[in-house]
Design a protein around this motif. Structure first.
Motif, short mmCIF file in Angstrom:
data_model
loop_
_atom_site.label_atom_id
_atom_site.label_comp_id
_atom_site.label_asym_id
_atom_site.label_seq_id
_atom_site.Cartn_x
_atom_site.Cartn_y
_atom_site.Cartn_z
N MET A 1 -59.02 -65.48 17.43
CA MET A 1 -58.19 -64.75 18.40
C MET A 1 -57.01 -64.09 17.72
O MET A 1 -56.49 -64.55 16.70
N TYR A 2 -56.60 -62.98 18.32
CA TYR A 2 -55.39 -62.26 17.93
C TYR A 2 -54.80 -61.68 19.19
O TYR A 2 -55.50 -61.12 20.01
N HIS A 3 -53.47 -61.78 19.35
CA HIS A 3 -52.81 -61.12 20.47
C HIS A 3 -51.57 -60.41 19.97
O HIS A 3 -50.89 -60.85 19.04
N LEU B 1 -64.76 -62.97 18.10
CA LEU B 1 -63.39 -62.51 17.85
C LEU B 1 -62.85 -61.88 19.12
O LEU B 1 -63.41 -60.90 19.61
N ARG B 2 -61.75 -62.40 19.63
CA ARG B 2 -61.10 -61.85 20.82
C ARG B 2 -59.79 -61.20 20.43
O ARG B 2 -58.92 -61.85 19.83
N LEU B 3 -59.65 -59.93 20.78
CA LEU B 3 -58.44 -59.17 20.50
C LEU B 3 -57.76 -58.84 21.81
O LEU B 3 -58.33 -58.14 22.66
N HIS B 4 -56.54 -59.32 21.98
CA HIS B 4 -55.81 -59.15 23.23
C HIS B 4 -54.53 -58.38 22.96
O HIS B 4 -53.59 -58.90 22.36
N GLY B 5 -54.50 -57.10 23.34
CA GLY B 5 -53.31 -56.31 23.10
C GLY B 5 -53.59 -54.84 23.28
O GLY B 5 -54.67 -54.43 23.74
N SER B 6 -52.62 -54.03 22.92
CA SER B 6 -52.76 -52.59 23.06
C SER B 6 -52.11 -51.91 21.86
O SER B 6 -51.36 -52.52 21.10
N GLY B 7 -52.40 -50.63 21.70
CA GLY B 7 -51.85 -49.89 20.58
C GLY B 7 -52.74 -48.72 20.21
O GLY B 7 -53.89 -48.61 20.69
N SER C 1 -56.78 -55.98 27.30
CA SER C 1 -55.47 -55.34 27.22
C SER C 1 -54.37 -56.31 27.62
O SER C 1 -54.62 -57.38 28.17
N HIS C 2 -53.12 -55.88 27.35
CA HIS C 2 -51.96 -56.69 27.70
C HIS C 2 -51.94 -56.99 29.19
O HIS C 2 -52.27 -56.16 30.02
N GLY C 3 -51.54 -58.20 29.51
CA GLY C 3 -51.35 -58.60 30.90
C GLY C 3 -50.00 -59.28 31.03
O GLY C 3 -49.16 -59.21 30.11
N PHE D 1 -54.82 -67.31 27.25
CA PHE D 1 -55.61 -66.66 26.20
C PHE D 1 -55.64 -67.52 24.95
O PHE D 1 -56.70 -67.74 24.35
N VAL D 2 -54.47 -68.03 24.53
CA VAL D 2 -54.41 -68.85 23.32
C VAL D 2 -55.13 -70.18 23.54
O VAL D 2 -55.85 -70.66 22.64
N GLU D 3 -54.98 -70.76 24.71
CA GLU D 3 -55.63 -72.03 25.01
C GLU D 3 -57.15 -71.92 24.90
O GLU D 3 -57.83 -72.86 24.46
N GLN D 4 -57.70 -70.76 25.26
CA GLN D 4 -59.15 -70.57 25.25
C GLN D 4 -59.70 -70.18 23.87
O GLN D 4 -60.90 -70.05 23.69
#
Length: 425
Positions: A226-228, A256-262, A285-287, A295-298
C-alpha cells in the motif's frame, strides 16, 4: 495569563490539510483559541467551527465562478498566481481578525514562503509570527523545474526563503534534514525548531492498530502492498508498479493499492496496463482523512519508493510514522531522511529508483513473515520517540513561549511609552 489566541494561515483547504489540522486541533484541545485562514472548496461555508477550531475561508473564483479549492494541486503557473492573490486576501483577512481578536501568535504555513507577509499587520501590532516550512522551496523547485525555468526559479526561491525566514520570529520545520538545510542558509539556531508530522491518534485510533498479516499469501488472501499520499513523479510510484510486475512471477498472490491523487496518476494507470498488472494494481482517490486509517488497516506492507532528487532525500514521510504506528512493515527508498528516522533493522531499505532492489524486497517479505514481524517490532519501537503526543506538547510549549515573550515585550514598550508621556508633561 489570559487565553492565548493563535491564527494560522494556509493556502490549502481546512480541514483537508492533515498537517494544519493536526496541530490546530492539538492546540485547541490544550485550551488555546485557534483560528485558521484558508482557501475554500465548492460547497463549503466561509466560516465554520470544526472540532474546536475557528475556520475562516477565502474564496478565489475561476471564470465560471467556482472556487479554486486546493491551490497547491493546480498547474504550477496557475499556482503562483493563486498564491499571490490568496496572500493579498489573507493579508486583509488577518488584519481584520487581529483588530477584533488581538492574536498572540500568527502561524503561517508554506508553500509559498512569502505568505508569511500576510501576517504583517498583526506582527506590527504585537503578534509573534511563526513560519512553518513544510517543504524547503529551493530544493523543491530544483526537483520540479527544468531547463532555463529552473535557473530562474531556484535563485528566486532562495531569495524569498531568506527574506521570509528573516521576517518570522520563529521558523518551524517538519524534521532535522530541513533544519540542517536552513541552518546552513543562515537561519539562527535559537529561532528554529521541528514538530514532526507524526500519526494523528485521533484519526489512527488505537482500536485500528490490528495485528500485522503474518500468514502465507493465497489467492483468497493476497499480500497487500500500500501507498497513500501524493502521486507525483518524485514519489517513485512507477518504480513500485514495475517492481510488482517483476516480482509477480515469483510472488503470484500480490496486490498493490495506491490511494491518492496527483498529476502522475494517468501515467501510472497506463503503465499498469502496459506491464499487464491491472489486476495487481488498484487505484483509489483521496477521501476524508477519517477513512485513511481504514485504508492502512486493510493493507499489509507499506511501500515508500521515493526518488533521490535532492528534495525527496530530505523528506520525512508522514506515512512512515503512520505505518509504524499501525504496526505495518515497510519497504522504502534508502534516503538520508528515512535513515534518520528508522534503524536498518526496522525498515527494509532499497536503492532509490532501482526496480530490482524493490522487487527483491517484495519477494523476500512475501515468503518470510518472520521478517515482517521483526520490521514491525523495530519500527514501532523507533516511532515511540516521534509519537504525536510528544510533538503536540512541543508545539503548545512553543506557542506559550512566544505568546509570553511577546506580551512581556509589549508590556515593557507600553510602560516605556507611558513613562515618556508622563515625563513630557
Amino acid at each position: 495569563m489570559s487565553v492565548i489566541r493563535v491564527c494560522a494561515i494556509t493556502c490549502d483547504c481546512y480541514p483537508d490539510d492533515p498537517t494544519v489540522r493536526r496541530i490546530a486541533e492539538a492546540a485547541a484541545r490544550s485550551g488555546y483559541e485557534y483560528h485558521v485562514i484558508c482557501s475554500i472548496n465548492e460547497g463549503e461555508t466561509s466560516y465554520a467551527f470544526v472540532n474546536g477550531v475557528h475556520v475562516h475561508r477565502i474564496r478565489i473564483s475561476t471564470r465560471k465562478g467556482k472556487p479554486l479549492g486546493r491551490i497547491s494541486a493546480m498547474p504550477f503557473g496557475m499556482t503562483i498566481v493563486a498564491w499571490m492573490l490568496f496572500s493579498l486576501l489573507a493579508f486583509k483577512k488577518a488584519a481584520q481578525l487581529h483588530f477584533r481578536l488581538k492574536f498572540d501568535v500568527m502561524h503561517v504555513h508554506n508553500l509559498p514562503d512569502f505568505l508569511v507577509f500576510a501576517a504583517l499587520i498583526p506582527k506590527w501590532l504585537g503578534a509573534s509570527v511563526i513560519l512553518h516550512i513544510q517543504d524547503v522551496t529551493p530544493e523543491l523547485m530544483a526537483a520540479k523545474a527544468k531547463g532555463i525555468f529552473r535557473s530562474i526559479t531556484v535563485p528566486l526561491a532562495k531569495c524569498q526563503e531568506r527574506i521570509s525566514t528573516a521576517f518570522a520570529d520563529h521558523v518551524l520545520t517538519v524534521g532535522w534534514p530541513f533544519e540542517q538545510v536552513l541552518l546552513k542558509r543562515g537561519v539562527a539556531r535559537e529561532k528554529l525548531s521541528s514538530v514532526l508530522n507524526s500519526a494523528d491518534p485521533n484519526i489512527f485510533r488505537v482500536e485500528k492498530r490490528t495485528e500485522p498479516f503474518l500468514g502465507e499469501p493465497t489467492a483468497e488472501r493476497p499480500l497487500i502492498l500500500m501507498y497513500h499520499g501524493t502521486c507525483a513523479e518524485r514519489n517513485g510510484l512507477d518504480i513500485a508498479i514495475r517492481a510488482v510486475a517483476k516480482a509477480h512471477t515469483a510472488a503470484p498472490y500480490l496486490l498493490l493499492r495506491l490511494h491518492g491523487s496527483g498529476q502522475a496518476v494517468p501515467y501510472l494507470k497506463r503503465l499498469a496496463e502496459t506491464l499487464n498488472v491491472t489486476n495487481q494494481v488498484v487505484f483509489s482517490s483521496h477521501g476524508p482523512l477519517e477513512k485513511l486509517a481504514d485504508f492502512v488497516e486493510q493493507g499489509d506492507v507499506g511501500i515508500i519508493p521515493y526518488r533521490s532528487d535532492g528534495f525527496m532525500d530530505l523528506v520525512l514521510p508522514t506515512k512512515a510514522y503512520e505505518y509504524a504506528w499501525m504496526r505495518r512493515p515497510m519497504i522504502a527508498s534508502s534516503t538520508v531522511a528515512i535513515q534518520a528516522m528508522f534503524r536498518p533493522s526496522s525498515i527494509r531499505l532499497c536503492e532509490p529508483s532501482n526496480v530490482d532492489s524493490f522487487a527483491e524486497a517484495i519477494i523476500d517479505l512475501y515468503y518470510h513473515p518472520e521478517k515482517r514481524a521483526i520490521l514491525v517490532a523495530g519500527a514501532e519501537q523507533d516511532y515511540m520517540n516521534y509519537r504525536w503526543e510528544l510533538m503536540a506538547e512541543r508545539y503548545c510549549q512553543l506557542l506559550a513561549s512566544l505568546a509570553l515573550q511577546r506580551r512581556q515585550k509589549n508590556k515593557v514598550e507600553s510602560e516605556s511609552h507611558s513613562s515618556l508621556k508622563a515625563n513630557s508633561l
